[in-house]
Design an enzyme around this catalytic site. Sequence first.
Site, PDB file in Angstrom:
ATOM      1  N   LYS A 104      -2.844   5.204  -2.715  1.00  0.00           N
ATOM      2  CA  LYS A 104      -3.857   5.996  -2.030  1.00  0.00           C
ATOM      3  C   LYS A 104      -4.239   7.159  -2.932  1.00  0.00           C
ATOM      4  O   LYS A 104      -3.380   7.746  -3.612  1.00  0.00           O
ATOM      5  CB  LYS A 104      -3.294   6.520  -0.707  1.00  0.00           C
ATOM      6  CG  LYS A 104      -3.008   5.423   0.309  1.00  0.00           C
ATOM      7  CD  LYS A 104      -4.296   4.850   0.897  1.00  0.00           C
ATOM      8  CE  LYS A 104      -4.008   3.816   1.973  1.00  0.00           C
ATOM      9  NZ  LYS A 104      -5.229   3.353   2.645  1.00  0.00           N
ATOM     10  N   GLU A 121     -11.033   0.791  -3.768  1.00  0.00           N
ATOM     11  CA  GLU A 121     -11.330   0.497  -2.365  1.00  0.00           C
ATOM     12  C   GLU A 121     -11.984   1.694  -1.681  1.00  0.00           C
ATOM     13  O   GLU A 121     -11.472   2.814  -1.752  1.00  0.00           O
ATOM     14  CB  GLU A 121     -10.013   0.117  -1.657  1.00  0.00           C
ATOM     15  CG  GLU A 121     -10.164  -0.306  -0.207  1.00  0.00           C
ATOM     16  CD  GLU A 121      -8.824  -0.761   0.395  1.00  0.00           C
ATOM     17  OE1 GLU A 121      -7.852  -0.979  -0.352  1.00  0.00           O
ATOM     18  OE2 GLU A 121      -8.752  -0.874   1.630  1.00  0.00           O
ATOM     19  N   ASP A 146     -13.853  -1.603   2.634  1.00  0.00           N
ATOM     20  CA  ASP A 146     -12.977  -1.752   3.803  1.00  0.00           C
ATOM     21  C   ASP A 146     -13.753  -1.199   5.000  1.00  0.00           C
ATOM     22  O   ASP A 146     -14.469  -1.951   5.692  1.00  0.00           O
ATOM     23  CB  ASP A 146     -11.662  -0.987   3.527  1.00  0.00           C
ATOM     24  CG  ASP A 146     -10.714  -0.888   4.710  1.00  0.00           C
ATOM     25  OD1 ASP A 146     -11.071  -1.323   5.817  1.00  0.00           O
ATOM     26  OD2 ASP A 146      -9.598  -0.348   4.551  1.00  0.00           O
ATOM     27  N   LYS A 151      -9.885  -7.008   7.711  1.00  0.00           N
ATOM     28  CA  LYS A 151      -8.875  -6.690   8.715  1.00  0.00           C
ATOM     29  C   LYS A 151      -9.448  -7.195  10.026  1.00  0.00           C
ATOM     30  O   LYS A 151     -10.534  -6.760  10.425  1.00  0.00           O
ATOM     31  CB  LYS A 151      -8.668  -5.176   8.837  1.00  0.00           C
ATOM     32  CG  LYS A 151      -8.109  -4.502   7.596  1.00  0.00           C
ATOM     33  CD  LYS A 151      -8.006  -2.997   7.804  1.00  0.00           C
ATOM     34  CE  LYS A 151      -7.500  -2.324   6.544  1.00  0.00           C
ATOM     35  NZ  LYS A 151      -7.535  -0.853   6.644  1.00  0.00           N
ATOM     36  N   GLY A 203      -4.313  -4.157   5.945  1.00  0.00           N
ATOM     37  CA  GLY A 203      -3.280  -3.970   6.970  1.00  0.00           C
ATOM     38  C   GLY A 203      -3.499  -2.675   7.709  1.00  0.00           C
ATOM     39  O   GLY A 203      -4.224  -1.787   7.240  1.00  0.00           O
ATOM     40  N   LYS A 227      -0.978  -0.914  -4.526  1.00  0.00           N
ATOM     41  CA  LYS A 227      -2.187  -0.128  -4.221  1.00  0.00           C
ATOM     42  C   LYS A 227      -1.728   1.290  -3.959  1.00  0.00           C
ATOM     43  O   LYS A 227      -0.799   1.506  -3.178  1.00  0.00           O
ATOM     44  CB  LYS A 227      -2.862  -0.737  -2.996  1.00  0.00           C
ATOM     45  CG  LYS A 227      -3.649   0.213  -2.099  1.00  0.00           C
ATOM     46  CD  LYS A 227      -4.472  -0.574  -1.084  1.00  0.00           C
ATOM     47  CE  LYS A 227      -4.686   0.211   0.202  1.00  0.00           C
ATOM     48  NZ  LYS A 227      -5.399  -0.579   1.234  1.00  0.00           N
ATOM     49  N   ASP A 254      -7.090   3.211  -3.271  1.00  0.00           N
ATOM     50  CA  ASP A 254      -7.832   3.252  -2.003  1.00  0.00           C
ATOM     51  C   ASP A 254      -8.113   4.710  -1.647  1.00  0.00           C
ATOM     52  O   ASP A 254      -7.188   5.509  -1.494  1.00  0.00           O
ATOM     53  CB  ASP A 254      -7.006   2.585  -0.893  1.00  0.00           C
ATOM     54  CG  ASP A 254      -7.781   2.439   0.424  1.00  0.00           C
ATOM     55  OD1 ASP A 254      -8.953   2.851   0.487  1.00  0.00           O
ATOM     56  OD2 ASP A 254      -7.192   1.904   1.388  1.00  0.00           O
ATOM     57  N   SER A 310       0.860  -1.177   0.000  1.00  0.00           N
ATOM     58  CA  SER A 310       0.000   0.000   0.000  1.00  0.00           C
ATOM     59  C   SER A 310       0.900   1.231   0.000  1.00  0.00           C
ATOM     60  O   SER A 310       1.678   1.429   0.931  1.00  0.00           O
ATOM     61  CB  SER A 310      -0.873  -0.048   1.266  1.00  0.00           C
ATOM     62  OG  SER A 310      -1.605   1.146   1.418  1.00  0.00           O
TER      63      SER A 310
HETATM   64  O1  OSB Z   1      -7.242   1.856   4.367  1.00  0.00           O
HETATM   65  O2  OSB Z   1      -6.177   0.057   4.138  1.00  0.00           O
HETATM   66  C1  OSB Z   1      -6.295   1.156   4.688  1.00  0.00           C
HETATM   67  C2  OSB Z   1      -3.325   1.777   7.019  1.00  0.00           C
HETATM   68  C3  OSB Z   1      -3.964   2.342   8.113  1.00  0.00           C
HETATM   69  C4  OSB Z   1      -5.326   2.555   8.048  1.00  0.00           C
HETATM   70  C5  OSB Z   1      -6.043   2.190   6.904  1.00  0.00           C
HETATM   71  C6  OSB Z   1      -5.407   1.610   5.821  1.00  0.00           C
HETATM   72  C7  OSB Z   1      -4.008   1.436   5.879  1.00  0.00           C
HETATM   73  C8  OSB Z   1      -3.221   0.923   4.761  1.00  0.00           C
HETATM   74  C9  OSB Z   1      -1.854   0.323   5.073  1.00  0.00           C
HETATM   75  O3  OSB Z   1      -3.563   1.016   3.606  1.00  0.00           O
HETATM   76  C10 OSB Z   1      -1.844  -1.137   4.898  1.00  0.00           C
HETATM   77  C11 OSB Z   1      -0.589  -1.800   5.421  1.00  0.00           C
HETATM   78  O4  OSB Z   1      -0.554  -2.173   6.611  1.00  0.00           O
HETATM   79  O5  OSB Z   1       0.345  -1.956   4.643  1.00  0.00           O
HETATM   80 MG    MG Z   2      -8.429   0.736   2.969  1.00  0.00          MG
END
Ligand code: OSB
Ligand code: MG
Length: 375
Positions: A163, A213, A238, A262, A290, A161, A188, A135
Site C-alpha cells: 500500500k 492499482e 479497483d 471483487k 480481497g 502488493k 495500491d 496485500s
Molecule cells: O484496495 O484492495 C484494496 C482491503 C480492504 C479494502 C480495500 C482493499 C483491501 C486490500 C486487502 O488490499 C486485500 C486482502 O483481502 O488481502
Molecule cells: Mg485496491
Amino acid sequence: MRIGRIELRHTKMELVSPFETSLGVERFEEHIIVRVDGDGFSGWGECVVEPAPSYSYETLGTAWHILKDFLIPGVLGKDFDSVGSALAANGWVRGHRMARAGLEAALSDAFARAAGVSLSAFLGGTRARIPVGVSVGLQPTTAELLRVIAGYLDDGYKRIKIKIAPGRDIALVQAVRREYPHIQLQVDANSAYSLDDIDMLRSMDDYDLQLVEQPLGYDDIFDHSLLQRQMKTPICLDESIYNTSDARAALALGSCRIINIKPGRVGGYTESIRIHDCCASQGVPVWHGGMDESGIGRAGNVALASLPNFRLPGDISATKRYYREDIVEPAFEVDPDGTMAVPSGPGIGVEVVMERLDRVTVRREEFRARSQESP
Ligand code: OSB
Ligand code: MG
C-alpha cells in the site's frame, strides 16, 4: 428451491495485525454474514461492507437496510429454479452492490450444494489450484515493511502488493526493489493521488512494477486514461469499476490494462464473470482482489478466482495472514509454491463452525417465509 429462511449476522473479527492503507487503519473487520435455507440446503455468503463509507459508499447500516427491506422480501418464500431467476426478482434494485453480492453468494452456495457440485464448478472454474499474493499494509518503518515482506516470501507468496500513500510511496518502492530485485511487485494507492502527482507516479516506471492499482479518484475513469498514456507500468483499476459497462469504458479509453475484480464491489459473481469474460475477449488479464474476508467470503473468492482469465495472483492469502481463528474449517493455507487449493466439496467446500460464528456475532436477525399455503 423454495427460500424458506434467511439470516443476517453482523460479525466483528480482530485482525492479527492492524491493516493501514491511504484510507486509514483497521484493527477489526466487521462484515455481514448471510445464510439462506431452502429445500433442506443451507448457503453462506459474506457481505464485505465496512462500518464507514470509505472504500465504498455502502456501510453495514445501508447493506442491512437494503437486504432486510428489499432484497430478502424479494426472494423469501418464493421458488426459484436457478440463482439467475432469484437475482432477476431483485433486478430492479439500483446500486448497493455489496448488499446484493452477499445475498447472491449465499444463494450460489445453496444452489451449488443442491446440485452436489463445488462452487468453483458451479461458477465455471477450471483450476484446482490458484496462484496467490499478499496485500501488505503501510508499516511504521521501512525496516518493518521489509521484515514483514520477508516473512510472506518465506511463506511462498508469488506476489507482493504494498500500500502507498502521499509521502509514503516512491521511497518504499525503492527500498523493496533494492532488497528484492526480481519479485512480482505491485502498489495500491486506494485513490490517494491526483494528476498533480504525475511526476511521482511516472517515476514508478523505473521499478519494474507489475501494476499500479487505483492511483486516482475512486469514481474516475477519464483522468486514469490521461495518466496511463504517460506511464509504461500498467494501471489496474479497483474502486472505479462497478460493472461491465465501466470495464468496457475503461478499456476503450485506455484508462487501465488490468482489472481487479471483487465480487462485493461489482454486485456478485454474475457481474464478476461478465467482467472476466469481457476482459478475456479483449486479451486483458484480471485478478481477484480481497476485502479481508473471513473463511466464508474467502471460499467464494477462491472459487471465483479458479476461472481461467484470473491470470495474475490474487489478494487471496492464508487465513493466518488475517485471523488467529477463522469461522470455517479447514483454514486456508498457501503452499510453498505460492498456490492455494480450490475446495472441491459441495458449495463453498468449507464448514462453518457455528460456535465460533456465534462468538463473533454482534447482531443477528432472522427472516422466515410464511408456511407454504396449500394449493
Ligand atoms: O484496495 O484492495 C484494496 C482491503 C480492504 C479494502 C480495500 C482493499 C483491501 C486490500 C486487502 O488490499 C486485500 C486482502 O483481502 O488481502
Ligand atoms: Mg485496491
